[in-house]
Design an enzyme around this catalytic site. Structure first.
Site, short mmCIF file in Angstrom:
data_model
loop_
_atom_site.label_atom_id
_atom_site.label_comp_id
_atom_site.label_asym_id
_atom_site.label_seq_id
_atom_site.Cartn_x
_atom_site.Cartn_y
_atom_site.Cartn_z
N GLN A 133 -5.57 -9.00 11.32
CA GLN A 133 -4.86 -9.24 12.58
C GLN A 133 -5.33 -10.51 13.27
OE1 GLN A 133 -2.32 -7.51 13.75
NE2 GLN A 133 -2.38 -5.71 12.43
N ASP A 156 -12.58 -7.73 8.33
CA ASP A 156 -11.14 -7.51 8.14
C ASP A 156 -10.41 -8.48 9.07
OD1 ASP A 156 -8.53 -6.69 8.24
OD2 ASP A 156 -8.96 -4.56 8.45
N CYS A 194 -2.54 3.74 11.66
CA CYS A 194 -3.59 3.80 10.62
C CYS A 194 -4.97 3.63 11.25
CB CYS A 194 -3.37 2.74 9.54
SG CYS A 194 -1.86 2.91 8.64
N LYS A 226 1.47 -10.45 7.14
CA LYS A 226 1.30 -10.61 8.60
C LYS A 226 1.18 -12.09 8.97
CE LYS A 226 -1.39 -6.37 8.86
NZ LYS A 226 -0.49 -5.28 9.16
N HIS A 248 -9.08 -0.16 10.94
CA HIS A 248 -7.86 0.31 10.27
C HIS A 248 -8.29 1.15 9.06
CE1 HIS A 248 -4.32 -0.12 7.60
NE2 HIS A 248 -3.62 -0.42 8.68
#
Ligand code: PMP
Length: 406
Positions: A202, A199, A364, A225, A122
């Site tokens: 998600q 990261d 993104c 999220k 991202h």
């Protein structure tokens, strides 16, 4: 026992209609909806328990500080971090990655040093490293995914040279849903002496995450999220890396003493948290994570694995639909285009008329789009409250799009 209808009943927004149709919310990858307990916590924090944190000795400030700081312990439990001192609050993953870039990487890197990234990052896990490229001559080394959207951990490790100072990698792709084997990457990186920044934006919403088991140096999560408020988030930072970091944003709270010609820093994690923070957002994030842990991360993973398998079968049955990313280990995120149909924006607009919320665009993730040779996709991303019936609704909506456009 996991009961999706009981879960759904806890999300007031799911009972509303959109364009005269029951809401079918499949844009969880962009941001998830909030359960009643999070809404109640926010209401209570502002309505009954609000004051600034870490500042006053009065009762409300003490309550507010306790509620706010309690989230640090909750996040440590959620991520299985050895101590809550390893958790730094941020406003989300974008801030977390900028913190790592400015506070850890910038003072430690020189022109010609390298950062290894995957092509499916991202922008939040790209642009902070571009700053170092642009300003300091650091080289970005890209590792590509295969035709299925899988990332070979060995390919990431093969990209490491003696100039590599960091591997920055996503745990789950926000476009393809690919689950990356970050544990193997961390194990290989450790033997090469290279820190790994993961990261987890998600990943943490779909599966149990254990940073001690993964063995990473940094792991970022983002509250909005995770069924929590926007403007909240955190990053796990290994204490060895914390010790190497200089402060990032300067101001109140992150200091011990400030004089005319001298300033000394607060201890970590506070050293990396300046100014009045997102107090209620962070308290709300604590409630969201407690809620997720009560539902059970294994239950969430299993429910979504069922949805993923079902959606895969249904979408694969549409021979005019190009689903991007056929990874075996895939979170509940599906990106697709329709052969001969117009822009994914048109698909999204038609689905919206049916009450179905999906995202359309580049997500993104422009380097990934370039790698795949496409301009944009539609993305349906599922959460804990989604059902097989909603997968069927999506398929019906897509069939209508195919009739209209193709
Ligand atoms: N990384 C990934 C993989 C994401 O999906 C997102 C959110 N779209 C981000 C980073 C950015 O996170 P935030 O919204 O917290 O800045």
């Amino acid at each position: 026992m996991f009961d999706v209808e009981a879960i759904r009943a806890q999300f007031p927004i799911l009972s509303r209609e959109v364009n005269g149709k029951p809401l079918c919310y499949l844009d969880n990858g962009a941001s998830a909806q909030k359960p009643q307990v999070v809404l109640d916590t926010i209401q209570r924090a502002y309505g009954h328990e609000y004051a600034n944190v870490h500042r006053g000795l009065h009762t409300l400030s003490t309550i507010s500080t306790e509620n706010y700081e309690a989230t640090r312990g909750t996040i440590a439990r959620f991520l299985n971090a050895p101590s809550e001192d390893h958790i730094v609050f941020t406003s989300g993953t974008t801030e977390a990655m900028n913190l790592v870039s400015y506070a850890w990487a910038m003072p430690r890197m020189q022109a010609g040093d390298e950062i290894v990234l995957s092509i499916m990052e991202h922008h939040a896990n790209i642009v902070p490293w571009h700053f170092l490229r642009e300003r300091m001559g650091v080289k970005l080394v890209w590792v590509e995914t295969d035709v299925n959207g899988d990332l070979d951990p060995q390919a990431v490790l093969d990209a490491v040279t003696e100039r590599t100072k960091l591997i920055a990698i996503t745990h789950v792709s926000n476009v393809l849903g690919t689950v990356v084997d970050v544990k193997s990457i961390c194990a290989g990186a450790r033997t090469r002496g290279v820190p790994v920044c993961v990261d987890g934006s998600q990943a943490a919403v779909h599966m149990p995450v254990d940073v001690a088991d993964i063995g990473c140096d940094f792991y970022a999560i983002t509250g909005h999220k995770l069924y929590g408020p926007s403007g909240s988030g955190a990053i796990f930072i290994h204490p060895d890396r914390q010790a190497e970091m200089r402060p990032f944003i300067g101001g109140g709270d992150m200091i011990r003493d400030v004089h005319r010609d001298e300033v000394t820093w607060n201890d970590p994690p506070h050293k990396f948290e300046a100014g009045t923070p997102g107090i209620v957002q962070t308290i709300g994030l604590g409630a969201a994570l407690e809620w997720m842990m009560n539902v059970g991360m294994e239950n969430i993973r299993d429910h979504e694995a069922d949805l993923t398998a079902y959606a895969r079968t249904r979408l694969d049955g549409l021979n005019w639909l190009n689903v991007q990313g056929k990874s075996r280990d895939k979170a509940a995120i599906f990106s697709f285009t329709i052969e001969g149909a117009g822009h994914p924006h048109d698909i999204s607009t038609v689905l919206d008329k049916k009450g179905i919320a999906v995202r359309a665009g580049q997500h993104c993730a422009q380097p990934l789009m370039e790698h795949m040779g496409i301009n944009a996709t539609c993305r349906a991303s599922f959460g804990v409250y989604n059902t097989r019936a909603e997968v069927d609704k999506l398929v019906e909506g897509l069939e209508l799009c195919h009739e209209l456009f193709a």
